[in-house]
Design an enzyme around this catalytic site. Structure first.
Site, PDB file in Angstrom:
ATOM      1  N   HIS A 282     -29.202 -59.741  42.996  1.00  0.00           N
ATOM      2  CA  HIS A 282     -30.319 -58.943  43.507  1.00  0.00           C
ATOM      3  C   HIS A 282     -29.823 -57.567  43.925  1.00  0.00           C
ATOM      4  CE1 HIS A 282     -29.995 -59.034  48.012  1.00  0.00           C
ATOM      5  NE2 HIS A 282     -29.498 -60.221  47.866  1.00  0.00           N
ATOM      6  N   GLU A 326     -35.718 -59.555  46.150  1.00  0.00           N
ATOM      7  CA  GLU A 326     -35.160 -60.868  46.506  1.00  0.00           C
ATOM      8  C   GLU A 326     -35.324 -61.124  47.991  1.00  0.00           C
ATOM      9  OE1 GLU A 326     -32.021 -63.721  47.882  1.00  0.00           O
ATOM     10  OE2 GLU A 326     -32.506 -61.720  48.556  1.00  0.00           O
ATOM     11  N   GLU A 327     -35.108 -60.084  48.784  1.00  0.00           N
ATOM     12  CA  GLU A 327     -35.109 -60.248  50.245  1.00  0.00           C
ATOM     13  C   GLU A 327     -36.494 -60.597  50.787  1.00  0.00           C
ATOM     14  OE1 GLU A 327     -32.540 -60.549  51.878  1.00  0.00           O
ATOM     15  OE2 GLU A 327     -30.914 -59.301  51.119  1.00  0.00           O
ATOM     16  N   HIS A 455     -27.569 -58.093  56.986  1.00  0.00           N
ATOM     17  CA  HIS A 455     -28.920 -57.567  57.184  1.00  0.00           C
ATOM     18  C   HIS A 455     -29.001 -56.524  58.297  1.00  0.00           C
ATOM     19  CE1 HIS A 455     -31.248 -60.916  54.868  1.00  0.00           C
ATOM     20  NE2 HIS A 455     -30.400 -60.249  54.124  1.00  0.00           N
TER      21      HIS A 455
END
Ligand SMILES: [Zn+2]
Length: 527
Positions: A282, A326-327, A455
């Site tokens: 991703h 994707e996240e 993150h």
């Protein structure tokens, strides 16, 4: 997780080495080239240069490469340009997705009856699609039930317009989770003249999802509410229900339910199109940071492998994917797999996924495709075990320890295994904490997260283990070149019923593991 230490007996060089390899334009008739030799063309400094490019892209686009932002589009442009230069047919596959982000972090504090600061994530979180604004106002509870009602009765706080009879316009509405959606509650509060909305968890103790005391997060379903809206713990809600309470709540958000983004897909001109070996990573980061380890690292390793494979007349077809969004819940890979015909699915003999391959406090994790660890999720589709064994053999040859990582489906291989396509991949750990046994085996620091910047804004070029990047780039290249020429591929022409075991509907792992659940998307928690 495995605890065996694997030390190869052969004094083999790590695959990514300084050996310069001439470009191979074609395999000699009847003999496939040695994948380990080919893989030496994938060099760590070239992989690192792609990471530097992602870092620079983030730096000039507000510190993020999240789907739906200019930083993502620039990343996709960079990847597409490199792939075209290497001779691939490149497709940008567009899809629509719901975009939301906090432009600045939401804050909430009590100013009366006494000052108290509340902590984002611990005490409250912004609701997805919350509007922007800042309100300092009296908190007015609306049809709340304290103590909370016994299950199965539920709070109906804010579910009916009539709940707001007697509500003073300009106040902050304090609502309790239950019965209707957060959207309905917030819309009713907005219609009644509230300046902001606080929705607290309902309050019942229980096991797992039945416990309704923690911070409640969720979505307002779209951009119909223009006020600041947050969810809180039950305890915070109960505290704020005291008479005379005044709160300052500030949000600064951006929401767009129909934003567009795209996957970048590259198809080799060589090889049998009915025998596709597919690799993916991703490309999007989270809004909070540049995402250089998550997942610039996997993207860079796959990209450099693709570049080096571009001129090879392979037996099988190579296809590379750089996924968007994707996240937000594997949206790009789900969109891609959902659009495949049965014949196209059958042609994809394997899918390899690389999501975080250079964590600063890394382990060398291989997706546990055969469930030999007997932890968490079951085995993947038949053939996933063979992919795991190929990676194990690489790490043994490279004289590096390795461990299994649960095959949860919670990255972009999820939609592939749900479609019965064998899959595998690598993972060096996310927010999980390294154990003493892992530190003894892999080095690094016990008691510290594999990626302490997971993150976060600090997931920069400084958040990379160069060793893990080098070793895992070699693993990606070795797998790609092996499957480019192998006469036998993991996925056969017939797929067994084991495919169902890889369905995305199965329960999430209860086991420990390396973190990076990637299930933190903004999907709504049912009210
Ligand atoms: Zn990731």
């Amino acid at each position: 997780m495995r605890t065996r230490a694997h030390r190869g007996l052969l004094a083999a060089a790590t695959a990514v080495s300084a050996v310069v390899l001439p470009v191979v334009s074609a395999a000699p008739a009847g003999a496939a080239p040695d994948p380990r030799t080919l893989s030496q063309a994938v060099k760590a400094p070239a992989v690192k240069r792609h990471l530097q490019a992602f870092q620079e892209i983030a730096a000039v686009h507000g510190g993020t490469r999240a789907a739906g932002t200019p930083g993502y589009d620039a990343s996709a442009g960079y990847v597409a340009d490199r792939l075209r230069e290497a001779g691939y047919r490149v497709t940008l596959q567009e899809f629509e997705f719901p975009f939301f982000r906090e432009i600045t972090e939401t804050t909430m504090r009590r100013v009366a009856p006494s000052a108290k600061a509340y902590t984002r994530t611990t005490h409250f979180r912004v609701m997805t699609y919350s509007g922007s604004g800042s309100a300092t106002a009296a908190v007015q509870a609306v049809d709340v039930k304290l103590p909370p009602p016994a299950t199965p009765d539920r709070s109906t706080s804010g579910c009916e317009a009539a709940d707001f009879t007697g509500f003073t316009p300009g106040n902050i509405a304090l609502l309790q989770r239950g019965t209707c959606t957060f959207q309905v509650k917030a819309e009713n509060a907005q219609a009644a003249g509230a300046r902001a909305v606080i929705i607290f968890n309902e309050g019942q103790a229980g096991e797992g999802r039945a416990d309704r005391r923690g911070v409640v997060g969720g979505t307002l379903g779209g951009t119909t509410v223009n006020l600041p809206v947050v969810g809180t713990t039950f305890a915070v809600g109960k505290e704020l229900s005291a008479p005379g309470t005044v709160v300052t709540l500030t949000t600064h958000t951006e929401g767009d339910p129909k934003r567009r983004t795209h996957n970048v897909l590259a198809e080799s001109r060589w090889g049998d199109p009915d025998r596709v070996a597919m690799l993916g990573a991703h490309l999007d980061s989270v809004p909070e940071g540049p995402g250089i380890n998550d997942n610039g690292s996997g993207s860079a390793g796959v990209l450099e492998t693709a570049i080096q494979a571009g001129g090879l007349q392979t037996r099988n077809r190579l296809r590379f994917a750089f996924w968007g969004a994707e996240e937000l819940g594997l949206l790009g890979s789900k969109h891609y797999v959902a659009g495949l015909s049965a014949a196209e699915k059958a042609g994809i003999r394997l899918y390899l996924n690389f999501d975080m391959i250079a964590s600063p406090n890394h382990v060398f994790g291989i997706y546990d495709g055969d469930d030999s660890d007997r932890t968490g999720s079951p085995a993947g589709p038949a053939g996933s075990d063979k992919i795991e064994k190929l990676f194990e053999s690489y790490f043994r040859t490279a004289r590096q320890p390795y461990t299994g990582t649960d095959f949860t489906g919670r990255s972009d291989y999820g939609p592939f295994i749900a479609a019965g396509i064998p899959a595998g991949g690598l993972f060096t750990g996310a927010e999980g904490v390294k154990t003493a046994a892992e530190a003894a085996k892999f080095g690094g620091r016990a008691g510290v997260a594999y990626d302490k910047c997971y993150h976060e804004a600090c997931d920069t070029i400084a958040n990379i283990s160069d060793k893990a990047l080098r070793v895992n780039s070699g693993a990606i290249a070795t797998a790609a070149f092996t499957y480019a020429y192998s006469p036998v591929l993991p996925g056969g022409s017939t797929r067994s019923g084991r495919a169902a075991a890889g369905g995305s509907g199965r329960a999430a792992s209860g086991g420990g593991g390396l973190g990076h659940a990637h299930d933190h998307d903004h999907a709504g928690v049912p009210s």
